[in-house]
Design a protein around this motif. Structure first.
Motif, PDB file in Angstrom:
ATOM      1  N   LEU A 172       0.847  -1.192   0.000  1.00 52.42           N
ATOM      2  CA  LEU A 172       0.000   0.000   0.000  1.00 52.42           C
ATOM      3  C   LEU A 172       0.881   1.240   0.000  1.00 52.42           C
ATOM      4  N   ALA A 173       0.568   2.174  -0.889  1.00 53.28           N
ATOM      5  CA  ALA A 173       1.174   3.507  -0.855  1.00 53.28           C
ATOM      6  C   ALA A 173       0.049   4.501  -0.647  1.00 53.28           C
ATOM      7  N   CYS A 174       0.198   5.383   0.317  1.00 56.58           N
ATOM      8  CA  CYS A 174      -0.901   6.268   0.668  1.00 56.58           C
ATOM      9  C   CYS A 174      -0.377   7.668   0.966  1.00 56.58           C
ATOM     10  N   PHE A 175      -1.116   8.667   0.493  1.00 60.48           N
ATOM     11  CA  PHE A 175      -0.743  10.069   0.674  1.00 60.48           C
ATOM     12  C   PHE A 175      -1.966  10.865   1.106  1.00 60.48           C
ATOM     13  N   ARG A 176      -1.708  11.871   1.931  1.00 58.98           N
ATOM     14  CA  ARG A 176      -2.766  12.805   2.277  1.00 58.98           C
ATOM     15  C   ARG A 176      -2.583  14.069   1.454  1.00 58.98           C
ATOM     16  N   THR A 177      -3.713  14.656   1.020  1.00 53.52           N
ATOM     17  CA  THR A 177      -3.647  15.933   0.314  1.00 53.52           C
ATOM     18  C   THR A 177      -3.251  17.025   1.305  1.00 53.52           C
ATOM     19  N   LEU A 178      -2.280  17.812   0.947  1.00 54.48           N
ATOM     20  CA  LEU A 178      -1.724  18.815   1.846  1.00 54.48           C
ATOM     21  C   LEU A 178      -2.706  19.960   2.052  1.00 54.48           C
ATOM     22  N   PRO A 182     -12.406  19.077   3.490  1.00 54.41           N
ATOM     23  CA  PRO A 182     -12.167  17.978   4.430  1.00 54.41           C
ATOM     24  C   PRO A 182     -10.937  17.151   4.054  1.00 54.41           C
ATOM     25  N   VAL A 183     -10.465  16.368   5.012  1.00 51.69           N
ATOM     26  CA  VAL A 183      -9.269  15.554   4.801  1.00 51.69           C
ATOM     27  C   VAL A 183      -9.486  14.591   3.643  1.00 51.69           C
ATOM     28  N   LYS A 184      -8.479  14.490   2.771  1.00 55.70           N
ATOM     29  CA  LYS A 184      -8.547  13.589   1.615  1.00 55.70           C
ATOM     30  C   LYS A 184      -7.276  12.758   1.542  1.00 55.70           C
ATOM     31  N   TRP A 185      -7.439  11.503   1.148  1.00 54.10           N
ATOM     32  CA  TRP A 185      -6.310  10.599   0.926  1.00 54.10           C
ATOM     33  C   TRP A 185      -6.351  10.067  -0.495  1.00 54.10           C
TER      34      TRP A 185
END
Length: 229
Positions: A172-178, A182-185
Motif C-alpha cells: 500500500l502507498a498512501c498520501f494525504r492531500t496537503l 475535508p481531509v482527503k487521501w
C-alpha cells in the motif's frame, strides 16, 4: 471505474489537529494528473510514451510512481520535486503539447499517522508495485455532524486499519492531500476481486466515507496494445 459513495459526513467545527496549516512541512510531493484530449490524427500511445520518457529525464524531480488509468488517456504521476525552479521543465513540456493537467500537493500518510499518534513509518509503505493489476482510491472524510474528538477518532481509526492491512501483507502507498479540508487521501495498491470486496465493506457502514476507486496500470508496463480480459 468503480464508484463507491457511502454517505456524507460533515463537521461544523474542524479540529485543530486536522486544520493545521502544515507549517514547516516541505510540500515537495505532488500528484500530477495529465489528460490527453482526443484529437483526430493524434497517436495516443506515442504521446503517452513520450510523456513517460520525458518525466524520467527531468532534473531534480524524482518520479515516485507513474500510472495510466485503464481505458482512459489519463496519466497519474507522483513526484518528489527537489527544487521549485525545476517545475518549468514539466509544465513547459505539457503546455507545449497542449495537454490539460492538474497538480495536487501531497505528503506521506506515515507523516500524518505520526501526528495522530499511530505507529506507521515511511518504510512500511510500498515504493513500487511492478507489473500487477492496480487500483487508485480517493477517500474523502466529509465534514458534518461530528465533534472535534469524533472526527479525529474516525481518522485515527482509519489509519490504524491501514497499519493492520499492511501488517497482513498488503502492499500500500498512501498520501494525504496537503492542507485540504475535508481531509482527503489517495492510495495505490494491487487489486484482486477479494480486495475490492474488502474495501467496499471497509468503507461502508458507520464510518460513512466517500470513496472513488479507479483501475490503473503501471506506466512502465504500458504498451498501448489492447489486452483481452
Amino acid at each position: 471505474m468503480l464508484l463507491l459513495v457511502a454517505g456524507i459526513i460533515t463537521l461544523s467545527r474542524l479540529p485543530l489537529l486536522v486544520l493545521s496549516a502544515d507549517e514547516g512541512r516541505d510540500a515537495l510531493l505532488y500528484q500530477v494528473d495529465i489528460f490527453l484530449p482526443p484529437k483526430e490524427g493524434k497517436n495516443e500511445t506515442a504521446d503517452i510514451l513520450d510523456i513517460q520518457e520525458t518525466v524520467k529525464d527531468l532534473s531534480d524531480i524524482d518520479v515516485l510512481f507513474s500510472f495510466k488509468e485503464l481505458g482512459n488517456p489519463r496519466i497519474i504521476l507522483v513526484l518528489d520535486v527537489e527544487k521549485a525552479c525545476s517545475w518549468p521543465q514539466l509544465t513547459g513540456f505539457l503546455s507545449s503539447k497542449g495537454y490539460e493537467f492538474n497538480v495536487t500537493s501531497l505528503y506521506y500518510d506515515s507523516d500524518f499517522a505520526q501526528e495522530l499518534g499511530v505507529n506507521m513509518t515511511k518504510d512500511m509503505l510500498a515504493s513500487s508495485f511492478g507489473n500487477r493489476d492496480l487500483l487508485m482510491g480517493k477517500v474523502t472524510f466529509p465534514v458534518k455532524g461530528l465533534s472535534t474528538l469524533e472526527y479525529n477518532d474516525m481518522i485515527k481509526w482509519t489509519v490504524e486499519r491501514q497499519v493492520d492491512i499492511i501488517n497482513n501483507g498488503q502492499q500500500l502507498a498512501c498520501f494525504r492531500t496537503l492542507a485540504e479540508y475535508p481531509v482527503k487521501w489517495t492510495f495505490f495498491l494491487p487489486v484482486t476481486q477479494h480486495r475490492i470486496d474488502e474495501y467496499q465493506e471497509y468503507f461502508h457502514g458507520p464510518r460513512d466515507y466517500q470513496l472513488v476507486v479507479t483501475r490503473i496500470e503501471n506506466l512502465d508496463s504500458y504498451t498501448g496494445v489492447c489486452q483481452g480480459v
